[in-house]
Design a protein around this motif. Structure first.
Motif, mmCIF file in Angstrom:
data_model
loop_
_atom_site.group_PDB
_atom_site.id
_atom_site.type_symbol
_atom_site.label_atom_id
_atom_site.label_comp_id
_atom_site.label_asym_id
_atom_site.label_seq_id
_atom_site.Cartn_x
_atom_site.Cartn_y
_atom_site.Cartn_z
ATOM 1 N N ILE A 164 0.878 -1.170 0.000
ATOM 2 C CA ILE A 164 0.000 0.000 0.000
ATOM 3 C C ILE A 164 0.911 1.213 0.000
ATOM 4 O O ILE A 164 1.622 1.469 0.977
ATOM 5 C CB ILE A 164 -0.899 0.022 1.249
ATOM 6 C CG1 ILE A 164 -1.767 -1.249 1.303
ATOM 7 C CG2 ILE A 164 -1.757 1.283 1.275
ATOM 8 C CD1 ILE A 164 -2.581 -1.361 2.584
ATOM 9 N N SER A 165 0.895 1.959 -1.078
ATOM 10 C CA SER A 165 1.799 3.098 -1.191
ATOM 11 C C SER A 165 1.358 4.236 -0.277
ATOM 12 O O SER A 165 0.215 4.687 -0.336
ATOM 13 C CB SER A 165 1.826 3.576 -2.647
ATOM 14 O OG SER A 165 2.494 4.810 -2.742
ATOM 15 N N LEU A 166 2.282 4.695 0.556
ATOM 16 C CA LEU A 166 2.023 5.925 1.332
ATOM 17 C C LEU A 166 2.700 7.098 0.634
ATOM 18 O O LEU A 166 3.159 8.043 1.264
ATOM 19 C CB LEU A 166 2.519 5.773 2.771
ATOM 20 C CG LEU A 166 1.808 4.722 3.638
ATOM 21 C CD1 LEU A 166 2.372 4.711 5.056
ATOM 22 C CD2 LEU A 166 0.293 4.966 3.681
ATOM 23 N N LYS A 167 2.769 7.022 -0.683
ATOM 24 C CA LYS A 167 3.440 8.040 -1.486
ATOM 25 C C LYS A 167 2.511 8.587 -2.558
ATOM 26 O O LYS A 167 2.817 8.523 -3.745
ATOM 27 C CB LYS A 167 4.698 7.448 -2.171
ATOM 28 C CG LYS A 167 5.567 6.541 -1.315
ATOM 29 C CD LYS A 167 6.249 7.301 -0.205
ATOM 30 C CE LYS A 167 7.019 6.359 0.719
ATOM 31 N NZ LYS A 167 8.107 5.632 0.089
ATOM 32 N N PRO A 168 1.356 9.096 -2.177
ATOM 33 C CA PRO A 168 0.503 9.702 -3.202
ATOM 34 C C PRO A 168 1.250 10.880 -3.829
ATOM 35 O O PRO A 168 2.002 11.568 -3.135
ATOM 36 C CB PRO A 168 -0.717 10.180 -2.405
ATOM 37 C CG PRO A 168 -0.230 10.363 -1.009
ATOM 38 C CD PRO A 168 0.843 9.326 -0.819
ATOM 39 N N HIS A 169 1.073 11.077 -5.112
ATOM 40 C CA HIS A 169 1.787 12.174 -5.767
ATOM 41 C C HIS A 169 1.347 13.502 -5.157
ATOM 42 O O HIS A 169 0.161 13.773 -5.032
ATOM 43 C CB HIS A 169 1.542 12.125 -7.277
ATOM 44 C CG HIS A 169 2.140 10.889 -7.894
ATOM 45 N ND1 HIS A 169 1.848 10.459 -9.158
ATOM 46 C CD2 HIS A 169 3.022 9.988 -7.386
ATOM 47 C CE1 HIS A 169 2.534 9.349 -9.421
ATOM 48 N NE2 HIS A 169 3.239 9.041 -8.346
ATOM 49 N N GLY A 170 2.313 14.280 -4.741
ATOM 50 C CA GLY A 170 2.009 15.548 -4.076
ATOM 51 C C GLY A 170 1.806 15.400 -2.572
ATOM 52 O O GLY A 170 1.623 16.386 -1.867
ATOM 53 N N ALA A 214 10.064 16.277 -2.023
ATOM 54 C CA ALA A 214 9.395 15.044 -2.466
ATOM 55 C C ALA A 214 8.062 15.376 -3.134
ATOM 56 O O ALA A 214 7.700 14.804 -4.165
ATOM 57 C CB ALA A 214 9.172 14.113 -1.278
ATOM 58 N N GLN A 215 7.349 16.336 -2.547
ATOM 59 C CA GLN A 215 6.042 16.704 -3.120
ATOM 60 C C GLN A 215 6.194 17.280 -4.523
ATOM 61 O O GLN A 215 5.439 16.935 -5.433
ATOM 62 C CB GLN A 215 5.341 17.711 -2.205
ATOM 63 C CG GLN A 215 4.877 17.080 -0.900
ATOM 64 C CD GLN A 215 4.301 18.100 0.070
ATOM 65 O OE1 GLN A 215 4.930 19.119 0.346
ATOM 66 N NE2 GLN A 215 3.122 17.828 0.603
ATOM 67 N N THR A 216 7.180 18.164 -4.689
ATOM 68 C CA THR A 216 7.352 18.782 -6.006
ATOM 69 C C THR A 216 7.798 17.748 -7.037
ATOM 70 O O THR A 216 7.327 17.750 -8.175
ATOM 71 C CB THR A 216 8.386 19.930 -5.942
ATOM 72 O OG1 THR A 216 8.108 20.724 -4.801
ATOM 73 C CG2 THR A 216 8.319 20.805 -7.174
ATOM 74 N N ILE A 217 8.707 16.851 -6.637
ATOM 75 C CA ILE A 217 9.158 15.830 -7.592
ATOM 76 C C ILE A 217 7.986 14.936 -8.005
ATOM 77 O O ILE A 217 7.785 14.663 -9.192
ATOM 78 C CB ILE A 217 10.298 14.972 -6.995
ATOM 79 C CG1 ILE A 217 11.553 15.820 -6.795
ATOM 80 C CG2 ILE A 217 10.609 13.781 -7.912
ATOM 81 C CD1 ILE A 217 12.682 15.121 -6.050
ATOM 82 N N ASP A 225 4.014 13.215 -12.241
ATOM 83 C CA ASP A 225 2.693 12.618 -12.029
ATOM 84 C C ASP A 225 2.116 12.099 -13.337
ATOM 85 O O ASP A 225 1.157 12.643 -13.877
ATOM 86 C CB ASP A 225 1.759 13.667 -11.404
ATOM 87 C CG ASP A 225 0.373 13.109 -11.128
ATOM 88 O OD1 ASP A 225 0.243 11.878 -11.001
ATOM 89 O OD2 ASP A 225 -0.576 13.906 -11.040
ATOM 90 N N ASP A 226 2.715 11.043 -13.883
ATOM 91 C CA ASP A 226 2.263 10.466 -15.138
ATOM 92 C C ASP A 226 2.680 8.997 -15.099
ATOM 93 O O ASP A 226 3.856 8.669 -15.268
ATOM 94 C CB ASP A 226 2.931 11.207 -16.311
ATOM 95 C CG ASP A 226 2.617 10.587 -17.660
ATOM 96 O OD1 ASP A 226 2.122 9.441 -17.710
ATOM 97 O OD2 ASP A 226 2.891 11.253 -18.686
ATOM 98 N N MET A 227 1.712 8.111 -14.844
ATOM 99 C CA MET A 227 2.049 6.701 -14.626
ATOM 100 C C MET A 227 2.740 6.065 -15.832
ATOM 101 O O MET A 227 3.613 5.224 -15.676
ATOM 102 C CB MET A 227 0.794 5.897 -14.246
ATOM 103 C CG MET A 227 0.426 5.944 -12.767
ATOM 104 S SD MET A 227 1.813 5.769 -11.607
ATOM 105 C CE MET A 227 2.430 4.144 -12.041
ATOM 106 N N LYS A 228 2.355 6.492 -17.061
ATOM 107 C CA LYS A 228 2.984 5.890 -18.244
ATOM 108 C C LYS A 228 4.476 6.244 -18.264
ATOM 109 O O LYS A 228 5.334 5.404 -18.521
ATOM 110 C CB LYS A 228 2.286 6.383 -19.514
ATOM 111 C CG LYS A 228 0.885 5.807 -19.672
ATOM 112 C CD LYS A 228 0.594 5.396 -21.118
ATOM 113 C CE LYS A 228 -0.569 4.423 -21.195
ATOM 114 N NZ LYS A 228 -1.897 5.070 -21.004
ATOM 115 N N ARG A 229 4.755 7.498 -17.951
ATOM 116 C CA ARG A 229 6.144 7.947 -17.933
ATOM 117 C C ARG A 229 6.915 7.223 -16.821
ATOM 118 O O ARG A 229 8.032 6.757 -17.021
ATOM 119 C CB ARG A 229 6.153 9.464 -17.690
ATOM 120 C CG ARG A 229 7.514 10.102 -17.783
ATOM 121 C CD ARG A 229 7.389 11.602 -17.581
ATOM 122 N NE ARG A 229 8.684 12.247 -17.489
ATOM 123 C CZ ARG A 229 8.896 13.389 -16.843
ATOM 124 N NH1 ARG A 229 7.886 13.996 -16.238
ATOM 125 N NH2 ARG A 229 10.091 13.929 -16.809
#
Ligand code: HEM
Ligand code: SF4
Lengths: 106, 551
Positions: free
Chosen positions: B339-345, B432-435, B440-444
Motif C-alpha cells: 500500500i503506497s504511502l506516497k501519493p503524488h504531491g 518530495a512533493q514537487t518531484i 505525475d504520469d504513470m505511463k512515464r
C-alpha cells in the motif's frame, strides 16, 4: 555577564507541556506570535530578557530557551535564520492544520 | 504474531508506570529538564521544533489489525489525526503533549507495543524484510530471530549506554529489502552446504556524515549461537568504540580503524570466553517463539485468476498497481500487496487515522489481520488471495491509498526535515512533493522503471540519501536551503554509496536536476537496463555534463 551580540536578538523557547514554540514579549509573557517578540538591541537588553526567560524555565513554563538573531527589516520582527523562522511559522506542509490556518493554533 | 508473555507485560507496564511518575515530577519541577531529558529519550520522546515527538517501535515491521487500530486511535485522540511511518519501521507522532504521553504509552502497552529503546545509545528496534515469512524468495522467516534479539536487547543492562546508537537489521531473503549492509550489524539468514540454517554476519555499516557499507565478520554462524555471538560483538564495540567524539562513536568507525579482520578476531576471542555461559536460549524456547510466526493456514488457490487479467487488460492503473504493488507469495494463488504511502504531491510515509483504520479493516478481510511496515515507508498486506486483488485495489484507490508506484521514481523516502526536525538544515517533504507532482504520469513512470530517490534534510541521513539511486541532501548555505544531488547509491544486496555530483541547488533547481538526470538515463539506457545499472556503466560524467553544462 553581558552576552556578546552582533545584531538584534529575540528569545525563543518551547512550552513545557506541549512543546509549542513561543516568544518572550516585552511584558515578560510568552506569545505564540513572533510579531509580539521583544527585541534586544544591546547586550544589556539581551541579558535582561534572558534572565526573565530563565526564570520561566526554572518555574517550569518553558524549556529550551534560545536567543536567536532577529530580522527587523520587515513590518514585523522575525527570526533571521531559516530554522528559527520555520519554528515561528509552523510546518510548511499540512497547511490544513498548521499555524498558517490560525496564528493561535496550538 | 508474537504475543507477550507475563514477563513482557510486566516489564512494559512497569516502564509506563515509571515514566508516568517521571513526567509528573517534571511537570511539578521536581526534575529539571537536564535530569528529565535522558529519561524521556529512553521512552522515545523527543522535543522537536514545534512540539514533542513520540517514536513508537513496530518490532520487525509486523502489526496486527488491532495494533494498527490503536495507532489510528492515538493519532486521533492525542495527535492531529496522522502519524509518520519511518525508515526504521517505527511510527512517529508529531504533536503529543508531555502530560499525555504516559497515557499514550499505556494504550500502546495494552496492545503489546512500546517506545522503549527507540532513542538513545542502545540497541534500537530490529528491522527486517517487510515480506518476511510471506515471500517466495526467502530461506527462512527472519522474524523469530528478530524477536529473540528484541528480547535479548530489551533493557540489556550492559548495552544501555553504548558509545552510540546501535541498529540491527536482518533478512531471510536473497533480495535485501532491509538495507542490512547499512546497519551497525546486518544478518542474512542462509543455508550452508549441509543444509543447516545460520547467518552471514556483517558489521560496521552506517550512514550519517561518514557513510560505510558493512563488511562480513563471519560467513556462517549457526542459529543456536546467535545471541552469544551478538553479545561478543557488542562487547568489543562497547569497550573500544570511541566515547570522546560523537561523530566517531559508531561501530563503523571502530571497524574501519581496526580493520574487519582484527574486529572479527577480537569478537571470536571474546565469544570463546562467553559462549558457554547461558546467553543463547534452548531449542525449545526458539521453537516456542517460532510457533508465533507459523505461516497462516492458506489453502492453495489457482495462480491464474481470469478476472484479474481481465481488469488489468482494460484498466491501465490497475495493471500498473498489479505490476508494481503486488509481489510473489510463498503459496500459489496469493500475493503480498504494498500500500503506497506516497501519493503524488503527498507526504511520504504519512497516514491519517482514517487510513490506518481502513488498512486495519482491510487486513481483517484480506490478509489474516496482518500488516507490515516497510523501511521504504509503505504499508504491506501479506497473504492476499489473488482473486481478491481487484476488490482490494478498488477500496484502496477510493481512500487515496492506491497509488501504483511502489519501487518507481515517486516512491520516495523522505525524512521529516525542517518541517518538524530540530536538527535539520532544510525541508525534505516539499522536495518530495514537487518531484512527485512533476512526475505525475504513470505511463512515464512505468517507462522510467525502478528508481529510488531518497531525501535527507541534513547529514544525519535519516532519509537514506547515501543509498539512493538518486540521493538528495539538504545543506545550509549561508542560512538558506540548498540541496546537493548524489547518484549511484543502493541499499540492496549490491549496496553502494551514492556520490555527490556537483554543487547544490535551490528548491526548484534540485527538481530540474532530477529531471535532467532522468533524461540522460532515458537517452543512454540499453535494452532493459535499469537506472542504477546504467549509472554504473556510464559513470558520473555524462550526468554531470547534462546537469551542470559543459565546462
Ligand atoms: C525528527 C526527529 C529525528 C531526529 C532528532 C533524528 C536524529 C538522528 C541522528 C542524530 C542521526 C545520526 C546518528 C549518527 O550518525 O550517529 C540519525 C540517523 C538516522 N535516523 Fe534519524 N532522526 C529523526 C527522525 C528520523 C526519522 C523520521 C527516520 C526515518 C524516516 C530516521 C531514521 C534514521 C536513520 C535510518 C538514520 C541513519 C542511521 C545511520 O547512521 O546508520 N530518523 N537520526
Ligand atoms: S536527516 Fe536530519 S533533518 Fe532529516 S530527520 Fe534526520 S536529523 Fe532531521
Amino acid at each position: 555577564m553581558a552576552k556578546k551580540i552582533t545584531g538584534p536578538q529575540l528569545i525563543l523557547a518551547n512550552r513545557l507541556d506541549d512543546g509549542r514554540a513561543v516568544f518572550l514579549t516585552a511584558a515578560g509573557a510568552w506569545s505564540k506570535q513572533v510579531a509580539e517578540a521583544a527585541v534586544a538591541n544591546s547586550e544589556e537588553e539581551l541579558t535582561g530578557l534572558l534572565s526573565v526567560a530563565q526564570a520561566a524555565e526554572v518555574s517550569n513554563q518553558v524549556v529550551s530557551v534560545t536567543p536567536v538573531a532577529a530580522d527587523v527589516s520587515g513590518d514585523a520582527v522575525a527570526p533571521a535564520h531559516i530554522k528559527f523562522a520555520m519554528q515561528s511559522k509552523g510546518p510548511s506542509v499540512r497547511s490544513d492544520l498548521g499555524y498558517q490556518v490560525s496564528p493561535n493554533w496550538e | 504474531m508474537y504475543a507477550y508473555d507475563t514477563f513482557d507485560h510486566a516489564m512494559v507496564n512497569a516502564r509506563v508506570a515509571e515514566f508516568r511518575d517521571q513526567v509528573e515530577r517534571r511537570m511539578t519541577g521536581e526534575l529539571t529538564e537536564e535530569e528529565f531529558r535522558p529519561l524521556r529519550l529512553m521512552n522515545g520522546l523527543y522535543l522537536q521544533l514545534h512540539a514533542y515527538m513520540l517514536r513508537v517501535a513496530i518490532p520487525y515491521g509486523t502489526l496486527s489489525a488491532d495494533q494498527m487500530r490503536k495507532l489510528a486511535h492515538i493519532a486521533r485522540k492525542y495527535d492531529k489525526g496522522y502519524g509518520h511511518f519511518t525508515t526504521r519501521q517505527n511510527i512517529q507522532y508529531n504533536w503529543p503533549k508531555l502530560s499525555e504521553t504516559p497515557d499514550i504509552l499505556q494504550e500502546l502497552a495494552d496492545v503489546e507495543m512500546h517506545a522503549v529503546q527507540t532513542s538513545g545509545n542502545c540497541i534500537r528496534n530490529v528491522t527486517t524484510d517487510q515480506f518476511a515469512g510471506a515471500t517466495a524468495d526467502e530461506v527462512a522467516d527472519p522474524r523469530p530471530y528478530a524477536e529473540l534479539i528484541r528480547q535479548w536487547s530489551s533493557f540489556h543492562p550492559e548495552f544501555s549506554f553504548l558509545p552510540r546508537k546501535f541498529k540491527i537489521a536482518i533478512t531471510g531473503a536473497k533480495t535485501d529489502r532491509a538495507a542490512i549492509k547499512w546497519h551497525d550489524i546486518g544478518l542474512v539468514v542462509k543455508e550452508n552446504d549441509e543444509g543447516e540454517i545460520g547467518f552471514e554476519v556483517l558489521a560496521g555499516g552506517g550512514m550519517g556524515r561518514t557513510p560505510v557499507i558493512a563488511k562480513t565478520v563471519r560467513d556462517f554462524l549457526p542459529v543456536q549461537d546467535l545471541l552469544s555471538y551478538l553479545e561478543a560483538m557488542l562487547r568489543v564495540y562497547n569497550e573500544q568504540g570511541r566515547r570522546d567524539n560523537k561523530y566517531k562513536a559508531r561501530i563503523k568507525i571502530l571497524v574501519e580503524a581496526m580493520g574487519v579482520e582484527e574486529y572479527a578476531r577480537q569478537v571470536e576471542a571474546e565469544w570463546e570466553k562467553i559462549r558457554h555461559i547461558p546467553i543463547d536460549v534452548p531449542e525449545e524456547e526458539v521453537a516456542r517463539i517460532k510457533a508465533f510466526f507459523a505461516p497462516p493456514p492458506l489453502a492453495v488457490l489457482a495462480d491464474d485468476v481470469p478476472a484479474v487479467d481481465e481488469l488489468a487488460g482494460k484498466n491501465f492503473i490497475f495493471k500498473a498497481w498489479l505490476a508494481n504493488n503486488t509481489g510473489a507469495h510463498k503459496v500459489p494463488g496469493y500475493a503480498n500487496v504494498t500500500i503506497s504511502l506516497k501519493p503524488h504531491g503527498g507526504i511520504p510515509g504519512d497516514a491519517s487515522d482514517e487510513q490506518m483504520d481502513l488498512v486495519a479493516d482491510l487486513a481483517d478481510t484480506y490478509s489474516q489481520s496482518e500488516i507490515r511496515v516497510s523501511h521504504e515507508q509503505n504499508l504491506i498486506l501479506p497473504h492476499v488471495a489473488k482473486k481478491d486483488l481487484p476488490e482490494l485495489w478498488q477500496k484502496l484507490d477510493e481512500a487515496g491509498l492506491g497509488t501504483p508506484n511502489a519501487g518507481l521514481l515517486t516512491d520516495i523516502i523522505a525524512c521529516p526535515g525542517l518541517d518538524y526536525c530540530s536538527l535539520a538544515n532544510t525541508r525534505s517533504i516539499p522536495i518530495a512533493q514537487t518531484i512527485t507532482e512533476r512526475f505525475d504520469d504513470m505511463k512515464r513512470l512505468m517507462d522510467i522503471g525502478p528508481l529510488k530517490i531518497k531525501i535527507s534534510g541534513c547529514i544525519n541521513s535519516c532519509g537514506h540519501h547515501h543509498a539512493g539511486h538518486i540521493g538528495i541532501l539538504g545543506v545550509d548555505r549561508k542560512g538558506t536551503e540548498n540541496y546537493q544531488i548524489l547518484l549511484g547509491g543502493s541499499g540492496g544486496e549490491d549496496a553502494s554509496k551514492a556520490a555527490i555530483l556537483g554543487p547544490g541547488f535551490d528548491e526548484d533547481g534540485i527538481v530540474d536536476a532530477v529531471e535532467k538526470v532522468v533524461a540522460v538515463y532515458l537517452g543512454e539506457r540499453e535494452e532493459g537496463e535499469e537506472f542504477l545499472a546504467a549509472y554504473r556503466r556510464l559513470g558520473p560524467d555524462t550526468f554531470k555534463e547534462a546537469v551542470y553544462g559543459a565546462h
